[in-house]
Design a protein around this motif. Structure first.
Motif, PDB file in Angstrom:
ATOM      1  N   ASP A 116       0.933  -1.329  -0.032  1.00  0.00           N
ATOM      2  CA  ASP A 116      -0.006  -0.112   0.017  1.00  0.00           C
ATOM      3  C   ASP A 116       0.849   1.392  -0.094  1.00  0.00           C
ATOM      4  N   THR A 117       1.894   1.210   0.605  1.00  0.00           N
ATOM      5  CA  THR A 117       2.959   2.289   0.613  1.00  0.00           C
ATOM      6  C   THR A 117       4.049   1.760  -0.316  1.00  0.00           C
ATOM      7  N   PRO A 118       4.539   2.287  -1.397  1.00  0.00           N
ATOM      8  CA  PRO A 118       5.540   2.015  -2.282  1.00  0.00           C
ATOM      9  C   PRO A 118       6.956   2.017  -1.726  1.00  0.00           C
ATOM     10  N   ASP A 119       7.814   1.537  -2.371  1.00  0.00           N
ATOM     11  CA  ASP A 119       9.092   1.442  -1.537  1.00  0.00           C
ATOM     12  C   ASP A 119       9.903   2.898  -1.525  1.00  0.00           C
ATOM     13  N   ASP A 120       9.868   3.819  -2.341  1.00  0.00           N
ATOM     14  CA  ASP A 120      10.218   5.142  -2.281  1.00  0.00           C
ATOM     15  C   ASP A 120       9.229   5.995  -1.013  1.00  0.00           C
ATOM     16  N   GLY A 121       7.907   5.769  -1.220  1.00  0.00           N
ATOM     17  CA  GLY A 121       7.312   6.351  -0.016  1.00  0.00           C
ATOM     18  C   GLY A 121       7.874   5.746   1.278  1.00  0.00           C
ATOM     19  N   TYR A 122       7.959   4.690   1.548  1.00  0.00           N
ATOM     20  CA  TYR A 122       8.500   4.099   2.804  1.00  0.00           C
ATOM     21  C   TYR A 122       9.688   4.520   3.216  1.00  0.00           C
ATOM     22  N   ALA A 123      10.619   4.561   2.182  1.00  0.00           N
ATOM     23  CA  ALA A 123      11.902   5.223   2.344  1.00  0.00           C
ATOM     24  C   ALA A 123      11.913   6.487   2.857  1.00  0.00           C
ATOM     25  N   GLY A 124      11.242   7.321   2.162  1.00  0.00           N
ATOM     26  CA  GLY A 124      10.820   8.742   2.755  1.00  0.00           C
ATOM     27  C   GLY A 124      10.197   8.880   4.246  1.00  0.00           C
ATOM     28  N   ILE A 125       9.592   8.056   4.445  1.00  0.00           N
ATOM     29  CA  ILE A 125       8.834   7.813   6.114  1.00  0.00           C
ATOM     30  C   ILE A 125      10.107   7.715   6.673  1.00  0.00           C
ATOM     31  N   VAL A 126      10.991   6.555   6.588  1.00  0.00           N
ATOM     32  CA  VAL A 126      12.168   6.471   7.391  1.00  0.00           C
ATOM     33  C   VAL A 126      12.970   7.577   7.529  1.00  0.00           C
ATOM     34  N   ARG A 127      13.250   8.218   6.354  1.00  0.00           N
ATOM     35  CA  ARG A 127      14.078   9.588   6.869  1.00  0.00           C
ATOM     36  C   ARG A 127      13.462  10.397   7.462  1.00  0.00           C
ATOM     37  N   ARG A 128      12.199  10.678   7.312  1.00  0.00           N
ATOM     38  CA  ARG A 128      11.523  11.866   8.092  1.00  0.00           C
ATOM     39  C   ARG A 128      11.426  11.225   9.712  1.00  0.00           C
ATOM     40  N   VAL A 129      11.050  10.028   9.986  1.00  0.00           N
ATOM     41  CA  VAL A 129      11.395   9.720  11.321  1.00  0.00           C
ATOM     42  C   VAL A 129      12.637   9.832  11.937  1.00  0.00           C
ATOM     43  N   ILE A 130      13.813   9.344  11.378  1.00  0.00           N
ATOM     44  CA  ILE A 130      15.060   9.680  11.760  1.00  0.00           C
ATOM     45  C   ILE A 130      15.512  11.119  11.826  1.00  0.00           C
ATOM     46  N   ASP A 131      15.046  11.938  11.045  1.00  0.00           N
ATOM     47  CA  ASP A 131      15.254  13.475  11.145  1.00  0.00           C
ATOM     48  C   ASP A 131      14.361  14.207  11.953  1.00  0.00           C
ATOM     49  N   ASP A 132      13.295  13.844  11.824  1.00  0.00           N
ATOM     50  CA  ASP A 132      11.972  14.740  12.711  1.00  0.00           C
ATOM     51  C   ASP A 132      11.710  14.009  13.921  1.00  0.00           C
ATOM     52  N   GLU A 133      11.928  12.917  14.311  1.00  0.00           N
ATOM     53  CA  GLU A 133      11.542  12.190  15.584  1.00  0.00           C
ATOM     54  C   GLU A 133      12.936  11.703  16.319  1.00  0.00           C
ATOM     55  N   ILE A 134      13.523  10.797  15.785  1.00  0.00           N
ATOM     56  CA  ILE A 134      14.970  10.444  16.611  1.00  0.00           C
ATOM     57  C   ILE A 134      15.842  11.628  16.752  1.00  0.00           C
ATOM     58  N   GLY A 135      15.905  12.583  15.837  1.00  0.00           N
ATOM     59  CA  GLY A 135      16.859  13.595  15.673  1.00  0.00           C
ATOM     60  C   GLY A 135      16.528  14.641  16.370  1.00  0.00           C
ATOM     61  N   GLN A 136      15.351  14.705  16.898  1.00  0.00           N
ATOM     62  CA  GLN A 136      14.634  15.751  17.547  1.00  0.00           C
ATOM     63  C   GLN A 136      14.200  15.430  19.284  1.00  0.00           C
ATOM     64  N   GLY A 137      14.926  14.188  19.621  1.00  0.00           N
ATOM     65  CA  GLY A 137      14.620  13.528  20.772  1.00  0.00           C
ATOM     66  C   GLY A 137      13.402  13.065  21.129  1.00  0.00           C
TER      67      GLY A 137
END
Length: 647
Positions: A116-137
């Motif tokens: 339901d979420t294509p590979d590139d869409g899921y990769a984008g989610i991964v980047r956002r979680v790393i940057d916007d969540e883990i990277g912001q504490g």
């Protein structure tokens, strides 16, 4: 009712299931690699809360959806999936060979539609979680789901029973292999899977959890000794497992007065993947329904800290989870001699992963998720979700099964594997590995810690349960209270301000504002205070030390750092840090600045701890399973805060 083709008549309940038109509720279970298939049928009852599961003497199989996390006040996208219970009225045990002989020999036809979420869409989610969540504490790790979709025109009974046989035949290493069909109010709940992971068992008063994390994707030619050893040496995979062990030890500390202990690690080999795992165990007297509520849900399928992980999931997943990351829960009467709790039931609850769901209209979904950490590579996490779904999809004929290797390598028997697993325990705190039936010398009557009342304030990270357990072990009387329900911080002998997710500079965050207020209250009153991680950062900021994001998050990292002249190996979970600098002259209006706190810092100039009159703080998590020197540092800091002589 006529018998189905292939029936021998020896197993009448299984025959009834296979000949049913879909109106008969049933469950087929093979547990723990056993030699029998359990066949269950009975009455379907929906419950609103886990406490409403009807335990009135009969066995009950509950299908628990992810939305039940709302019972703990966590954020969920509520899809209305029912907590459906099969109250067992009839049961039958069938030898595995007999079951395989009569179950449909091939999975029903289905049309694969893709993720339901294509590979590139899921990769984008991964980047956002790393940057916007883990990277912001926001936390240390998060599991984000996507789902492979398909369609079938087949009826529920042949679909589920054929899936069940295919999984029995093609998957190995499963904790449970199962098929459940529970028609009831609204849509039927229909699923089949081969899950590798126990969530929680309770039997004879012993609670066990089984965190599994880290994934070795077998190559098409089959797993190899070299491949598995590379996996076992991989830093990212090691840290991923330790993070989930920490998170589940938080749960064990809430369940078990002795806090639980760690056994393992082990390597779990399956058909297409291998995982590393630990076993956690301890004793409890809780009703199994209450134990399940306290452990919703496994960090291996959500993340940590748990409460904020649910919030992150709701922000980033494209649809509600349904039953993915929930669990099956089989409650069985134990009788008066073996009752685990007030209900007198044992519990066996596997996690709902590696599972296919049959929805109304013939829609089929197979959800899978990857654990995202600071080291995650988006393309690798995409591949991991594919690999996790592939075992189920191949068994069901939705993707090619491929050619099996001529001989499957037993990875646990390979030279160096046992040694590589054992090396992991060198990083663990002995406190959580050894039995805790004896207390350290600090609990003697002459210790200044003995009998001290301690309020531990939880800022949405249940590391506080582990902290409280260690403080109790040092002879103190600790209790944990959530930050937004505390009404008095002056009465207790010691207040421990706990860790939590977030940016310590954000005074618009109600938790940060509450930490600030409580530091001022305790310091102004001259009452002993100990601050941990996020609270340490807030304290450092009030003392005049600048707070900044670290160049790279230290989430789930074990470091040997200086704590006032002593090198201590401690686990760290922080994205922000206080920096060592010269602090300006004390501000007359700032009671914390007037303390002129003494800093301790690592080689990078990040504060590891602070101390002053009646005050101590620490950046690391002394309670973490990674903190092999944690209990000693905790004792020293508690003694300092209470004005006692540090040994």
């Amino acid at each position: 009712m006529s018998l189905h083709p292939g029936s021998t008549g020896r197993h009448p309940l299984l025959d009834r299931v296979l000949a049913s038109d879909g109106s008969l509720p049933f469950a087929l279970l093979r547990r723990h690699g056993g030699t029998e298939v359990e066949v269950l049928t009975g009455d379907v009852v929906d419950a609103d809360l886990l406490r409403d599961i009807p335990l009135d003497g009969a066995p009950v199989l509950a299908v628990v959806p992810y939305r039940q996390a709302r019972e703990r006040g966590f954020t969920v996208r509520d899809d209305g999936a029912p907590l459906r219970c099969l109250v067992v009225r009839e049961a039958e045990r069938v030898p595995l060979s007999d079951a395989l002989a009569v179950l449909p020999p091939e999975p029903v036809a289905a049309e694969p539609l893709g993720f339901d979420t294509p590979d590139d869409g899921y990769a984008g989610i991964v980047r956002r979680v790393i940057d916007d969540e883990i990277g912001q504490g926001a936390g240390a790790n998060f599991v984000v789901m996507r789902s492979f979709e398909a369609h079938t025109g087949a009826a529920p009974v042949p679909t589920l029973t054929s899936w069940f046989r295919a999984l029995l035949t093609h998957e190995v290493g499963s904790y449970w292999t199962f098929a459940v069909h529970a028609p009831g109010p609204g849509a039927a709940v229909s699923l089949a899977g081969a899950t590798p992971e126990r969530h929680l068992t309770l039997r004879d008063g012993v609670a066990r959890m089984n965190p599994i994390s880290g994934t070795y994707r077998h190559p098409a030619s089959g797993p190899t000794r070299e491949g598995v050893l590379d996996f076992l040496r991989d830093t990212k995979e090691n840290e991923e497992l330790f993070m989930v062990v920490d998170e589940e030890m938080k749960m064990m500390s809430a369940l078990c007065p002795d806090g639980g202990r760690i056994v393992g690690p082990y390597l779990k080999q399956m058909a297409r993947l291998s995982h590393t795992e630990y076993l956690l165990e301890g004793r409890t007297t809780l009703d199994p329904r209450d134990a399940l509520r306290l452990t919703m849900f496994a960090p291996t399928v959500t993340g940590s800290p748990m409460e904020n992980a649910c919030t992150v999931i709701a922000r980033h997943e494209t649809r509600p989870r349904g039953y993915y990351s929930g669990f099956l829960a089989l409650f069985e009467p134990e009788g008066a001699d073996g009752a685990t709790g007030p209900a007198g039931y044992s519990l066996d609850a596997p996690i709902l992963i590696r599972t296919a769901y049959l929805h109304d209209g013939g829609r089929v979904s197979v959800p899978a998720g990857a654990t995202l950490v600071r080291h995650s590579v988006p393309e690798h996490e995409v591949a991991e979700t594919r690999a996790k779904a592939a075992g189920v999809l191949a068994s069901l004929g939705l993707v090619p099964r491929g050619t099996a290797p001529d001989a499957v390598v037993d990875l646990n028997a390979q030279d160096g594997v046992a040694e590589a697993l054992a090396v992991r325990n060198a990083q663990l705190a002995e406190f959580w590995v050894r039995p805790q039936d004896t207390a350290p010398a600090a609990t003697s009557e002459t210790s200044p810690l003995t009998g001290q009342d301690v309020l531990v304030i939880d800022h949405e990270d249940q590391f506080t349960t582990m902290l409280a357990h260690q403080l109790d072990h040092l002879g103190m009387n600790a209790r944990v209270v959530r930050w937004d329900t505390v009404d008095d911080v002056l009465t207790d002998d010691l207040v421990v301000l706990g860790p939590g997710p977030g940016d310590p500079r954000d005074q618009d965050d109600p938790r940060i504002a509450a930490i600030t207020r409580r530091i001022h209250e305790r310091v102004t009153a001259g009452r002993p205070l100990l601050a941990v991680c996020l609270s340490h950062q807030v304290l450092a900021g009030l003392a005049g030390f600048p707070l900044r994001p670290l160049p790279a998050p230290r989430q789930g990292v074990r470091l040997a750092a200086d704590v006032f002249g002593t090198t201590a190996a401690v686990g760290y979970y922080n994205t922000f840090g206080a920096r060592l600098t010269t602090v300006d002259a004390a501000d007359a209006d700032n009671p914390v600045a007037r303390l002129a706190l003494e800093p301790s810092a690592d080689d990078d100039g990040v504060l590891t701890a602070l101390r002053g009159p009646g005050v101590a703080s620490v950046q690391g998590h002394l309670e973490s399973v990674l903190s092999s020197d944690g209990i000693g540092v905790l004792e020293a800091l508690a003694r300092h805060a209470l004005g006692a002589t540090v040994r």
